[in-house]
Design a protein around this motif. Structure first.
Motif, PDB file in Angstrom:
ATOM      1  N   HIS A   6      76.308 -17.913  84.662  1.00 14.43           N
ATOM      2  CA  HIS A   6      74.911 -17.961  84.235  1.00 14.43           C
ATOM      3  C   HIS A   6      73.929 -17.689  85.375  1.00 14.43           C
ATOM      4  CE1 HIS A   6      76.103 -19.489  80.328  1.00 14.43           C
ATOM      5  NE2 HIS A   6      76.923 -20.305  80.956  1.00 14.43           N
ATOM      6  N   ILE A   8      71.643 -15.574  87.875  1.00 16.55           N
ATOM      7  CA  ILE A   8      70.948 -14.292  88.000  1.00 16.55           C
ATOM      8  C   ILE A   8      70.095 -14.347  89.264  1.00 16.55           C
ATOM      9  CG2 ILE A   8      70.932 -13.797  85.530  1.00 16.55           C
ATOM     10  CD1 ILE A   8      67.995 -14.639  85.448  1.00 16.55           C
ATOM     11  N   LEU A  10      66.958 -14.377  91.597  1.00 15.55           N
ATOM     12  CA  LEU A  10      65.662 -15.008  91.404  1.00 15.55           C
ATOM     13  C   LEU A  10      64.620 -13.987  90.938  1.00 15.55           C
ATOM     14  CD1 LEU A  10      63.851 -17.479  91.535  1.00 15.55           C
ATOM     15  CD2 LEU A  10      63.544 -17.042  93.971  1.00 15.55           C
ATOM     16  N   ASP A  12      65.085 -11.343  89.156  1.00 18.94           N
ATOM     17  CA  ASP A  12      65.327 -11.047  87.742  1.00 18.94           C
ATOM     18  C   ASP A  12      64.852 -12.197  86.855  1.00 18.94           C
ATOM     19  OD1 ASP A  12      66.459  -8.615  88.453  1.00 18.94           O
ATOM     20  OD2 ASP A  12      68.504  -9.407  88.462  1.00 18.94           O
ATOM     21  N   ALA A  13      65.017 -13.428  87.329  1.00 17.56           N
ATOM     22  CA  ALA A  13      64.552 -14.597  86.571  1.00 17.56           C
ATOM     23  C   ALA A  13      63.026 -14.595  86.470  1.00 17.56           C
ATOM     24  CB  ALA A  13      65.034 -15.881  87.231  1.00 17.56           C
ATOM     25  N   ARG A  16      62.329 -12.078  83.777  1.00 14.81           N
ATOM     26  CA  ARG A  16      62.819 -12.505  82.460  1.00 14.81           C
ATOM     27  C   ARG A  16      61.957 -13.601  81.855  1.00 14.81           C
ATOM     28  NH1 ARG A  16      68.919 -14.519  81.263  1.00 14.81           N
ATOM     29  NH2 ARG A  16      69.314 -12.334  81.723  1.00 14.81           N
ATOM     30  N   TYR A  17      61.565 -14.581  82.663  1.00 11.41           N
ATOM     31  CA  TYR A  17      60.847 -15.740  82.140  1.00 11.41           C
ATOM     32  C   TYR A  17      59.334 -15.653  82.331  1.00 11.41           C
ATOM     33  CZ  TYR A  17      65.492 -17.655  81.635  1.00 11.41           C
ATOM     34  OH  TYR A  17      66.808 -17.848  81.267  1.00 11.41           O
ATOM     35  N   PHE A  24      58.903 -21.183  90.472  1.00 16.29           N
ATOM     36  CA  PHE A  24      60.326 -21.452  90.683  1.00 16.29           C
ATOM     37  C   PHE A  24      60.540 -22.316  91.927  1.00 16.29           C
ATOM     38  CE2 PHE A  24      61.059 -17.908  87.742  1.00 16.29           C
ATOM     39  CZ  PHE A  24      62.082 -18.438  86.975  1.00 16.29           C
ATOM     40  N   LYS A  35      68.678 -23.480  93.639  1.00 15.26           N
ATOM     41  CA  LYS A  35      68.818 -22.103  94.115  1.00 15.26           C
ATOM     42  C   LYS A  35      70.126 -22.025  94.878  1.00 15.26           C
ATOM     43  CE  LYS A  35      63.926 -21.208  94.909  1.00 15.26           C
ATOM     44  NZ  LYS A  35      62.948 -20.883  95.943  1.00 15.26           N
ATOM     45  N   THR A  46      70.544 -19.676  84.625  1.00 14.72           N
ATOM     46  CA  THR A  46      69.700 -19.533  83.440  1.00 14.72           C
ATOM     47  C   THR A  46      69.715 -20.783  82.567  1.00 14.72           C
ATOM     48  OG1 THR A  46      71.486 -18.426  82.224  1.00 14.72           O
ATOM     49  CG2 THR A  46      69.892 -17.023  83.357  1.00 14.72           C
ATOM     50  N   ILE A  49      67.259 -23.203  84.100  1.00 18.03           N
ATOM     51  CA  ILE A  49      65.885 -22.758  83.868  1.00 18.03           C
ATOM     52  C   ILE A  49      65.462 -23.075  82.439  1.00 18.03           C
ATOM     53  CG2 ILE A  49      64.364 -20.748  83.717  1.00 18.03           C
ATOM     54  CD1 ILE A  49      66.178 -19.461  85.903  1.00 18.03           C
ATOM     55  N   GLU A  50      66.310 -22.740  81.480  1.00 23.63           N
ATOM     56  CA  GLU A  50      65.961 -22.974  80.082  1.00 23.63           C
ATOM     57  C   GLU A  50      65.848 -24.463  79.770  1.00 23.63           C
ATOM     58  OE1 GLU A  50      68.674 -20.505  77.852  1.00 23.63           O
ATOM     59  OE2 GLU A  50      67.896 -18.723  78.854  1.00 23.63           O
TER      60      GLU A  50
END
Length: 60
Positions: A6, A8, A10, A12-13, A16-17, A24, A35, A46, A49-50
């Protein structure tokens, strides 16, 4: 299931979010997400984060 499945980058996160790096960093400093560093790249999970976004985490 591998823990790394899971992860990715940082950057890209952030895309994405739709959150800033500062957000972050603050979540990391408060203990909501971790991290992981590999060479010069930072990775985040991920699932963490979710969970943080959904209010399912406790601060450190």
């Amino acid at each position: 299931m591998s823990e790394n499945q899971h992860l990715i980058r940082l950057g890209d996160a952030i895309e994405r979010y739709g959150l800033s790096r500062t957000t972050f960093d603050k979540a990391h400093n408060e203990g909501h997400i971790r991290k992981r560093k590999l060479a010069r790249a930072a990775f985040v999970d991920t699932c963490e984060i979710e969970a943080w976004i959904n209010g399912e985490t406790n601060s450190a």
